[in-house]
Scaffold this motif. Structure first.
Motif, mmCIF file in Angstrom:
data_model
loop_
_atom_site.group_PDB
_atom_site.id
_atom_site.type_symbol
_atom_site.label_atom_id
_atom_site.label_comp_id
_atom_site.label_asym_id
_atom_site.label_seq_id
_atom_site.Cartn_x
_atom_site.Cartn_y
_atom_site.Cartn_z
ATOM 1 N N PRO A 174 0.822 -1.212 0.000
ATOM 2 C CA PRO A 174 0.000 0.000 0.000
ATOM 3 C C PRO A 174 0.862 1.271 0.000
ATOM 4 C CG PRO A 174 -0.037 -1.060 2.157
ATOM 5 C CD PRO A 174 0.668 -1.996 1.229
ATOM 6 N N ALA A 175 0.347 2.310 -0.655
ATOM 7 C CA ALA A 175 1.039 3.593 -0.642
ATOM 8 C C ALA A 175 0.863 4.240 0.729
ATOM 9 C CB ALA A 175 0.471 4.500 -1.739
ATOM 10 N N GLY A 176 1.751 5.185 1.044
ATOM 11 C CA GLY A 176 1.574 5.967 2.258
ATOM 12 C C GLY A 176 2.542 5.621 3.366
ATOM 13 N N ASP A 177 2.352 6.276 4.513
ATOM 14 C CA ASP A 177 3.270 6.083 5.638
ATOM 15 C C ASP A 177 2.771 4.951 6.531
ATOM 16 O OD1 ASP A 177 1.155 7.049 7.081
ATOM 17 O OD2 ASP A 177 2.048 9.019 7.463
ATOM 18 N N GLU A 178 3.346 4.846 7.729
ATOM 19 C CA GLU A 178 3.067 3.674 8.562
ATOM 20 C C GLU A 178 1.596 3.546 8.964
ATOM 21 O OE1 GLU A 178 4.646 4.048 12.741
ATOM 22 O OE2 GLU A 178 5.725 5.731 11.835
ATOM 23 N N SER A 179 0.861 4.654 8.888
ATOM 24 C CA SER A 179 -0.562 4.558 9.219
ATOM 25 C C SER A 179 -1.313 3.710 8.192
ATOM 26 C CB SER A 179 -1.182 5.962 9.291
ATOM 27 O OG SER A 179 -1.125 6.586 8.023
ATOM 28 N N ALA A 180 -0.670 3.463 7.048
ATOM 29 C CA ALA A 180 -1.299 2.642 6.000
ATOM 30 C C ALA A 180 -0.867 1.176 6.070
ATOM 31 C CB ALA A 180 -0.972 3.227 4.621
ATOM 32 N N ASN A 181 -0.069 0.843 7.093
ATOM 33 C CA ASN A 181 0.316 -0.565 7.258
ATOM 34 C C ASN A 181 -0.922 -1.426 7.434
ATOM 35 O OD1 ASN A 181 2.941 0.310 7.219
ATOM 36 N ND2 ASN A 181 3.339 -0.008 9.401
ATOM 37 N N ILE A 182 -0.825 -2.671 6.968
ATOM 38 C CA ILE A 182 -1.982 -3.564 7.033
ATOM 39 C C ILE A 182 -1.675 -4.772 7.921
ATOM 40 C CG2 ILE A 182 -3.457 -5.123 5.698
ATOM 41 C CD1 ILE A 182 -2.897 -3.289 3.257
ATOM 42 N N VAL A 183 -2.564 -5.073 8.855
ATOM 43 C CA VAL A 183 -2.401 -6.287 9.644
ATOM 44 C C VAL A 183 -2.890 -7.458 8.791
ATOM 45 C CG1 VAL A 183 -3.070 -7.549 11.718
ATOM 46 C CG2 VAL A 183 -2.722 -5.068 11.823
ATOM 47 N N MET A 184 -1.978 -8.345 8.436
ATOM 48 C CA MET A 184 -2.309 -9.451 7.543
ATOM 49 C C MET A 184 -2.982 -10.590 8.305
ATOM 50 S SD MET A 184 -1.267 -8.354 4.620
ATOM 51 C CE MET A 184 -1.182 -9.785 3.536
ATOM 52 N N ARG A 185 -2.446 -10.871 9.483
ATOM 53 C CA ARG A 185 -2.991 -11.959 10.291
ATOM 54 C C ARG A 185 -2.414 -11.816 11.688
ATOM 55 N NH1 ARG A 185 0.354 -13.898 6.458
ATOM 56 N NH2 ARG A 185 2.439 -14.528 7.135
ATOM 57 N N SER A 186 -3.060 -12.499 12.635
ATOM 58 C CA SER A 186 -2.485 -12.521 13.970
ATOM 59 C C SER A 186 -2.651 -13.918 14.534
ATOM 60 C CB SER A 186 -3.132 -11.465 14.867
ATOM 61 O OG SER A 186 -4.509 -11.430 14.670
ATOM 62 N N TRP A 187 -1.873 -14.184 15.565
ATOM 63 C CA TRP A 187 -1.840 -15.530 16.146
ATOM 64 C C TRP A 187 -1.791 -15.382 17.659
ATOM 65 C CZ3 TRP A 187 1.184 -18.399 19.418
ATOM 66 C CH2 TRP A 187 1.042 -19.814 19.356
ATOM 67 N N GLY A 226 6.994 -17.339 7.255
ATOM 68 C CA GLY A 226 6.406 -18.424 8.026
ATOM 69 C C GLY A 226 7.411 -19.064 8.978
ATOM 70 N N HIS A 227 8.649 -19.186 8.539
ATOM 71 C CA HIS A 227 9.684 -19.766 9.394
ATOM 72 C C HIS A 227 9.937 -18.896 10.620
ATOM 73 C CE1 HIS A 227 11.343 -21.873 5.548
ATOM 74 N NE2 HIS A 227 10.369 -22.571 6.103
ATOM 75 N N ALA A 228 9.935 -17.597 10.412
ATOM 76 C CA ALA A 228 10.125 -16.684 11.542
ATOM 77 C C ALA A 228 8.925 -16.752 12.489
ATOM 78 C CB ALA A 228 10.341 -15.258 11.024
ATOM 79 N N GLU A 229 7.715 -16.836 11.913
ATOM 80 C CA GLU A 229 6.507 -16.921 12.738
ATOM 81 C C GLU A 229 6.514 -18.162 13.631
ATOM 82 O OE1 GLU A 229 2.594 -16.167 10.850
ATOM 83 O OE2 GLU A 229 3.764 -15.528 9.120
ATOM 84 N N MET A 230 7.056 -19.256 13.062
ATOM 85 C CA MET A 230 7.052 -20.519 13.802
ATOM 86 C C MET A 230 7.772 -20.382 15.138
ATOM 87 S SD MET A 230 5.985 -23.541 14.046
ATOM 88 C CE MET A 230 5.233 -23.743 12.424
ATOM 89 N N VAL A 231 8.807 -19.538 15.169
ATOM 90 C CA VAL A 231 9.543 -19.333 16.418
ATOM 91 C C VAL A 231 8.599 -18.801 17.493
ATOM 92 C CG1 VAL A 231 11.428 -18.079 17.543
ATOM 93 C CG2 VAL A 231 11.717 -18.911 15.192
ATOM 94 N N LEU A 232 7.767 -17.830 17.132
ATOM 95 C CA LEU A 232 6.856 -17.233 18.101
ATOM 96 C C LEU A 232 5.771 -18.223 18.520
ATOM 97 C CD1 LEU A 232 6.636 -13.700 16.494
ATOM 98 C CD2 LEU A 232 7.599 -14.256 18.742
ATOM 99 N N GLN A 233 5.338 -19.033 17.559
ATOM 100 C CA GLN A 233 4.313 -20.027 17.905
ATOM 101 C C GLN A 233 4.856 -21.035 18.907
ATOM 102 O OE1 GLN A 233 2.449 -21.669 14.389
ATOM 103 N NE2 GLN A 233 2.159 -19.648 13.469
ATOM 104 N N ARG A 234 6.100 -21.469 18.668
ATOM 105 C CA ARG A 234 6.694 -22.445 19.578
ATOM 106 C C ARG A 234 6.945 -21.834 20.960
ATOM 107 N NH1 ARG A 234 9.162 -26.752 16.508
ATOM 108 N NH2 ARG A 234 7.569 -27.148 14.934
ATOM 109 N N LEU A 235 7.166 -20.520 20.974
ATOM 110 C CA LEU A 235 7.400 -19.847 22.252
ATOM 111 C C LEU A 235 6.074 -19.427 22.897
ATOM 112 C CD1 LEU A 235 10.541 -17.662 21.389
ATOM 113 C CD2 LEU A 235 10.456 -19.820 22.681
ATOM 114 N N GLU A 236 4.974 -19.737 22.192
ATOM 115 C CA GLU A 236 3.637 -19.471 22.712
ATOM 116 C C GLU A 236 3.427 -17.997 23.015
ATOM 117 O OE1 GLU A 236 2.875 -22.316 25.940
ATOM 118 O OE2 GLU A 236 4.360 -23.638 25.000
ATOM 119 N N LEU A 237 3.889 -17.165 22.064
ATOM 120 C CA LEU A 237 3.751 -15.722 22.226
ATOM 121 C C LEU A 237 2.834 -15.164 21.145
ATOM 122 C CD1 LEU A 237 7.501 -14.831 22.916
ATOM 123 C CD2 LEU A 237 5.625 -14.957 24.589
ATOM 124 N N PRO A 238 1.815 -14.379 21.541
ATOM 125 C CA PRO A 238 0.885 -13.828 20.560
ATOM 126 C C PRO A 238 1.579 -12.774 19.684
ATOM 127 C CG PRO A 238 0.435 -12.946 22.740
ATOM 128 C CD PRO A 238 1.491 -13.990 22.913
#
Length: 424
Positions: free
Chosen positions: A116-129, A305-317
């Motif tokens: 997306p164009a614009g500054d950080e206010s235009a960031n998009i949350v793709m998913r959360s865990w 996805g590989h980076a996300e897996m670290v957080l999942q294994r550490l049970e951190l949202p």
RNA sequence: GGAGCGAUGGCCGAGAGGCUGAAGGCACCGGUUUGCUAAACCGGCAUACGGGUUUACGCCUGUAUCGAGGGUUCGAAUCCCUCUCGCUCCGCCA
């Protein structure tokens, strides 16, 4: 770095890309200037090469006449005159190229179509865990760390300055556990090859990945040697193949490395500086992939996805953000930030920035591959991200897994590495 | 830190001011031969930046490149200087 042909033939697209980053005011005039310099450069090259061709002919004539024992003075003189003209034109050419290169090295990458164009206010949350823990009644990590004897912030400041921390006891061991846990995960389950790299690199390496010339003031430099402390293992790992032509059948190459990361944080004084939130030195495990252009998008998703897996294994949202163009690093075409929730400070903390650089770094560092044995080499695409940065993970671990009695529950995946189920 | 030697194409290696973009070999690609594979034989095979031409794959042409930068010379892979890296020996050292 961009191909000069982009400036020459796709200037409109380049301007549009700067516009999306909100940087057209800065870079629009430089693009104009680069186009002028490119024309000057080519005119000068033609003028020089014309004269060099004539000089080569004259020199051949000198050789022929001398061999025949005849007088060659006329051609020696002509050659000398041409040489003087060449030297003069080349002086101008060098100045033109120096200025042009400086502009090309500073122009940011074009972001991908879905950014997306614009500054950080235009960031998009793709998913959360996971589920962020309520912030009421939880302590910040510096209080937990001090109470349990894991952190020694005052002594870090004493021996080095603010932004440097000392980990002690189980805290120190937790750093080591994080390193081994992450490296094991990425090497045994995600297929990365483990590397251990220098933490000081030369100027060429810093330029190759894009830290220089732009972020000179962000880097720690040595006084007596032309070396810089790495701000991320991305720099030494990506530059591993600088100047090389890789076999296509070796791609994708996936490397992981532990390193300390050194950042002066020159412009960030006073911002999020408590505890472990922003440090001059932190440690992390880095993920880097080299691949063909066609596979880059998919490889980027894979690495994230590989980076996300670290957080999942550490049970951190956590949540995954697609950064808007203006918030995307200059070298990157598309970046996902991984943010872990830290209830003690009530904030989402960036623990990884997974970027697809396209050929931007590969062109700077000249990292190529040959698609098939007879084809010309072309630039690889590079992708990297933290997997993950320890300090903020450390903070989130203490805050998220803290219990009412003041202890900290150790997530299952970390227990073999830390040797305890509960830190108390 | 001191002394010596070295760096040539994807790899090995010749080359010692003009005849060298670079011999020869390996690898690779195309072909011939051949039950298959292999071997043999023939041919091809660097990169960058300009210019011309083509719908395009390309093709033609110029220049540069023998670790990097500078110098000498009409002309440098070749001579000189500086730097980087590697190897050997000495010193120091975790």
């Amino acid at each position: 770095m961009h191909d000069i042909r982009v400036v020459r033939d796709e200037a409109d697209a380049l301007r549009a890309a700067m516009q999306r980053r909100g940087k057209l005011d800065t870079f629009g005039p430089r693009i104009d200037r680069a186009q002028l310099l490119d024309r000057e450069r080519r005119a000068a090259i033609q003028a020089v090469e014309e004269r060099k061709a004539a000089r080569n002919v004259a020199s051949q004539e000198v050789a022929r006449l001398k061999k025949a024992k005849e007088n060659a003075d006329e051609f020696v003189a002509r050659s000398r005159t041409l040489g003087d003209e060449i030297a003069e034109i080349e002086t101008g050419l060098t100045a033109t190229e120096t200025e042009l290169d400086a502009i090309l090295l500073e122009l940011p990458n074009m972001t991908a179509a879905d950014v997306p164009a614009g500054d950080e206010s235009a960031n998009i949350v793709m998913r959360s865990w996971g589920t962020p823990r309520p912030v009421d009644g939880v302590k910040p990590h510096w209080e937990i760390g001090e109470a349990l004897g894991l952190l020694d912030l005052p002594r870090g400041a004493k021996i080095s300055g603010s932004g440097f921390v000392v980990y002690r006891g189980v805290g120190a061991r937790l750093q080591r556990a994080l390193m081994n846990f992450m490296l094991d995960l990425h090497t045994t389950e995600h297929g990365y090859s483990e590397t251990w790299v220098p933490q000081f690199v030369n100027r060429a390496s810093m330029t190759g990945t894009g830290q220089l010339p732009k972020f000179e003031e962000e880097l720690y430099a040595l006084r007596d040697d032309a070396l810089y402390a790495v701000p991320t293992a991305e720099v030494p790992v990506t530059n591993l193949f600088a100047g090389e032509i890789l076999d296509a059948d070796r791609l994708p190459i996936a490397l992981t490395a532990f390193s300390a990361c050194f950042r002066r944080e020159a412009g960030a004084a006073g911002k999020d500086t408590r505890g472990l939130l922003r440090l001059h030195q932190f440690e992390k495990v880095e993920l880097v992939r080299f691949c063909t252009p066609e596979t880059a998008m998919a490889q980027h998703e894979l690495l994230t996805g590989h980076a996300e897996m670290v957080l999942q294994r550490l049970e951190l949202p956590y949540r995954v953000l697609l950064l808007a163009a203006g918030d995307t690093g200059a070298a990157s075409s598309k970046t996902y930030d991984l943010e872990v929730f830290a209830p003690g400070v009530g904030k989402w903390l960036e623990v990884s920035s997974c970027s697809n650089f396209g050929d931007f770094q590969a062109r700077r560092a000249s990292i190529r591959f040959r698609p098939t044995p007879n084809e010309k080499p072309q630039f690889v695409h590079t992708i990297n991200g933290s997997g993950l940065a320890f300090a903020r993970v450390f903070a989130s671990l203490l805050e998220h897994h803290q219990t009412a009695d003041g202890s900290v529950r150790v997530p299952e995946a970390l227990r073999p590495y830390l040797g305890v189920d509960v830190i108390r």
